[in-house]
Each structure stands twice: as C-alpha cells, then as structure tokens.
Design a protein around this motif. Structure first.
Motif, mmCIF file in Angstrom:
data_model
loop_
_atom_site.group_PDB
_atom_site.id
_atom_site.type_symbol
_atom_site.label_atom_id
_atom_site.label_comp_id
_atom_site.label_asym_id
_atom_site.label_seq_id
_atom_site.Cartn_x
_atom_site.Cartn_y
_atom_site.Cartn_z
ATOM 1 N N MET A 83 6.603 11.717 4.148
ATOM 2 C CA MET A 83 5.643 11.427 5.152
ATOM 3 C C MET A 83 4.482 12.284 5.137
ATOM 4 O O MET A 83 3.321 12.112 5.226
ATOM 5 C CB MET A 83 6.160 10.937 6.435
ATOM 6 N N PRO A 84 4.770 13.803 5.254
ATOM 7 C CA PRO A 84 3.783 14.774 5.351
ATOM 8 C C PRO A 84 2.948 14.557 4.088
ATOM 9 O O PRO A 84 1.686 14.908 4.064
ATOM 10 C CB PRO A 84 4.535 16.166 5.708
ATOM 11 N N ILE A 85 3.604 14.351 2.878
ATOM 12 C CA ILE A 85 2.746 14.292 1.647
ATOM 13 C C ILE A 85 2.017 13.180 1.562
ATOM 14 O O ILE A 85 0.635 13.502 0.972
ATOM 15 C CB ILE A 85 3.922 14.431 0.548
ATOM 16 N N VAL A 86 2.338 11.960 2.167
ATOM 17 C CA VAL A 86 1.350 11.059 1.870
ATOM 18 C C VAL A 86 0.678 10.666 3.260
ATOM 19 O O VAL A 86 0.334 9.472 3.474
ATOM 20 C CB VAL A 86 2.238 9.640 1.456
ATOM 21 N N LEU A 87 0.725 11.694 4.126
ATOM 22 C CA LEU A 87 -0.034 11.563 5.520
ATOM 23 C C LEU A 87 -1.428 10.983 5.298
ATOM 24 O O LEU A 87 -1.505 10.063 6.283
ATOM 25 C CB LEU A 87 0.005 12.806 6.098
ATOM 26 N N PRO A 88 -2.441 11.270 4.489
ATOM 27 C CA PRO A 88 -3.673 10.489 4.284
ATOM 28 C C PRO A 88 -3.246 9.057 4.290
ATOM 29 O O PRO A 88 -4.333 8.225 4.698
ATOM 30 C CB PRO A 88 -4.586 11.232 3.204
ATOM 31 N N GLY A 89 -2.560 8.640 3.453
ATOM 32 C CA GLY A 89 -2.280 7.302 3.041
ATOM 33 C C GLY A 89 -1.626 6.630 4.259
ATOM 34 O O GLY A 89 -2.136 5.405 4.687
ATOM 35 N N ILE A 90 -0.790 7.077 4.996
ATOM 36 C CA ILE A 90 -0.392 6.526 6.204
ATOM 37 C C ILE A 90 -1.383 6.517 7.274
ATOM 38 O O ILE A 90 -1.438 5.504 8.320
ATOM 39 C CB ILE A 90 0.802 7.653 6.601
ATOM 40 N N LEU A 92 0.961 -1.070 0.041
ATOM 41 C CA LEU A 92 -0.063 0.053 -0.014
ATOM 42 C C LEU A 92 0.928 1.119 0.078
ATOM 43 O O LEU A 92 0.712 2.112 -0.776
ATOM 44 C CB LEU A 92 -0.886 -0.029 1.105
ATOM 45 N N MET A 93 1.837 1.355 0.847
ATOM 46 C CA MET A 93 2.569 2.441 1.043
ATOM 47 C C MET A 93 3.564 2.702 -0.271
ATOM 48 O O MET A 93 3.650 3.863 -0.556
ATOM 49 C CB MET A 93 3.504 2.466 2.095
ATOM 50 N N ARG A 94 3.946 1.766 -0.962
ATOM 51 C CA ARG A 94 4.504 1.787 -2.250
ATOM 52 C C ARG A 94 3.684 2.587 -3.183
ATOM 53 O O ARG A 94 4.221 3.277 -3.901
ATOM 54 C CB ARG A 94 5.067 0.425 -2.799
ATOM 55 N N GLY A 95 2.359 2.115 -3.334
ATOM 56 C CA GLY A 95 1.526 2.766 -4.023
ATOM 57 C C GLY A 95 1.487 4.232 -3.905
ATOM 58 O O GLY A 95 1.318 5.257 -4.788
ATOM 59 N N PHE A 96 1.327 4.673 -2.637
ATOM 60 C CA PHE A 96 0.977 6.095 -2.290
ATOM 61 C C PHE A 96 2.449 6.935 -2.447
ATOM 62 O O PHE A 96 2.412 7.856 -2.903
ATOM 63 C CB PHE A 96 0.958 6.214 -0.512
ATOM 64 N N ILE A 97 3.617 6.221 -2.201
ATOM 65 C CA ILE A 97 4.822 6.952 -2.516
ATOM 66 C C ILE A 97 5.173 7.163 -3.846
ATOM 67 O O ILE A 97 5.791 8.297 -4.436
ATOM 68 C CB ILE A 97 6.022 6.193 -1.767
ATOM 69 N N SER A 98 4.819 6.198 -4.600
ATOM 70 C CA SER A 98 5.046 6.206 -6.057
ATOM 71 C C SER A 98 4.118 7.374 -6.768
ATOM 72 O O SER A 98 4.499 7.980 -8.013
ATOM 73 C CB SER A 98 4.624 4.844 -6.886
ATOM 74 N N SER A 99 2.995 7.718 -6.122
ATOM 75 C CA SER A 99 2.363 8.757 -6.636
ATOM 76 C C SER A 99 2.881 10.161 -6.272
ATOM 77 O O SER A 99 2.225 11.208 -7.072
ATOM 78 C CB SER A 99 0.992 8.865 -6.112
#
Length: 279
Positions: free
Chosen positions: A192-199, A160-167
């Motif tokens: 991490m602040p950018i992908v906070l909703p995913g985290i 899941l996190m790979r998908g968020f970070i790849s975006s």
C-alpha cells in the motif's frame, strides 16, 4: 523570417485556442454560479444581467445552511462518502492484490464479469437492491446507500488497483515472506505505501462518484433528515418557483469538499494517473 514567425504564431494559436475554449466551458458556469450565489434573490429575478454582484451578499449561504437544513445534508453526504470510500478502497486493494498475485481457475472470466458490470446502467441495479434493502428495513438509512455504492464501485476500482499492484515486483513479496511477513502485513505495510498515488487517485474518483450521486440516493431516501446534498438541491426547485440564488449557494457549498480534496491530493493524483496509464 516573416514566414517562420507566422508558423510559430499558428502553432501557438493551435495550442492555446482549444485550451481556452475548454477552460471557458468549465469556468463560465462555475463563475456564473458564484456570481448568482452572491446576489440578492430580487436582483437575480429582475432580468438585468450583472456579471459582478452589486451589492454582494452572503445571505444566501447563511439562509441555505441554516433554514434549508443544508448543514444536515452536508453531514449526511460526508458520512456516506467517507464510509463508502474507505470500504471501496480496502476491498479494491485486497481484490486487486488477489487478482495480481494469485492464479486460480476462472480468473479471466472473473475479470470479464467485473468489466461487464461497468457496462450496465445503474438503474438496472436500483430495483432489485431496493427490494432487498426494503425487506431488510434499510430504506431511508445511509447504510443502504453505502452498500449500493460499494457494490457499484468496487469492480472498476479492483481493475485499477490490479494494474497498480501488478506494476510492483513480486520479488518484494517474496523477500518479505522470507522475513516472516504474512500476506496481510505485506499488503498493508509494504504494497500500500508503494502504490499510494494509485490508491489516492482511485479513492478520489470514488469520492467524487459517491458525493455527486443522485439517482440512487433519490430512490432510496425519502426522509428529509437523511437527504444528501444532491437530493437537497433537487428539492430546492419548487413546482411554481425556483430560488436561484439559494440554489447557486447550495451548489457552491456542495462543490467545496471536492475542490479542496483535489487541491490537497493533486500531486498524488498526477502520479497515480501516470501509474494507471503505465499499468
């Protein structure tokens, strides 16, 4: 006009009836548990169906919390869940970043292995890890549960996190490196602040998985002082009798943290799931 009105009514019914049925399946057991938890044990066993408790009482909650050691079970569940989720989240972010930003041999095979672990039943891991933890003297400790939950949940959350970070654009990393930032600073201070909703979404589902888990906790923990809430609820079902009202009160207590969690993170959860779909 009449035909138009009928089509409009039909489309509304087609929309609302499935929603109403879904809500009924979800809410009726929940409302029934609340109603039962507020009844006296004698009223529950009387056989007379009363949807609204009369008289309503909180004695079951007090009894469960004080006499059934539920306060200890609750603290054990909080400790195991919080430590597990923090470790799962940090490891998943680091793994997801590595899978997203670096190229290395066997990357595709590694992803397949991560996916394959999610297809295996949990019971497959219980026996070998039970023997390992037993040799390490970790059975009947919360650390055995924490390690098991990390092993169980990190692969899926890494994907899941790979998908968020790849975006997120790689140019952000490159710009930060030009300014002298290292990889860890880029991950924790920028990505991490950018992908906070995913985290938040990932952490929430990890928390629910850990909080509600029963099979592993039941296999690894036999000391009552180390019970988590699911095991505590199981032992409220006796061989010859069941305290239905107390059991319902215990279930409601166990339900409060996940409900509060989802209330507070609802906005992040929607954004995170939207990001997951895009990823």
């Amino acid at each position: 006009m009449n035909s138009k009105w009928q089509r409009k009514l039909g489309s509304k019914l087609l929309f609302y009836i499935p929603l109403a049925l879904t809500l009924a399946f979800v809410l009726v057991p929940f409302l029934w548990a609340i109603s039962t938890s507020l009844k006296r044990e004698a009223d529950v066993l009387s056989g007379t169906v009363r949807y609204i408790p009369s008289p309503a009482t909180f004695e079951n909650f007090i009894h469960v919390w004080n006499d059934n050691n539920f306060s200890q079970y609750f603290l054990n569940s909080v400790f195991v869940s919080v430590v597990s989720v923090v470790a799962i989240t940090v490891l998943s972010v680091l793994n997801g970043y590595a899978m997203s930003r670096f190229k290395f041999k066997g990357k595709g095979a590694f992803m397949l292995v991560l996916l394959a672990t999610q297809m295996m039943p949990v019971i497959l891991f219980v026996i070998p890890l039970f023997l390992i933890f037993k040799n390490l003297g970790m059975i009947n400790t919360p650390y055995a549960l924490i390690l098991f939950y990390i092993v169980l949940q990190v692969p899926f959350n890494t994907i899941l996190m790979r998908g968020f970070i790849s975006s997120t654009p790689k140019e952000i990393d490159e710009a930060a490196m030009v300014d002298g930032a290292g990889r860890l600073r880029i991950i924790f201070a920028i990505i991490m602040p950018i992908v906070l909703p995913g985290i938040v979404a990932t952490s929430a589902f990890a928390f629910i998985g850990v909080w509600n888990e029963f099979l592993v906790a039941f296999s690894f923990i036999t000391t009552p002082d180390q019970f988590t809430i699911p095991i505590g609820l199981k032992f409220m079902v006796g061989e010859f009798s069941v305290q239905y009202a107390s059991l319902a009160a215990g279930s409601i207590i166990g339900l409060i943290p996940p409900v509060l969690l989802f209330m507070f993170i609802q906005r992040y959860l929607v954004e995170g799931l939207g990001g997951a779909v895009k990823g």
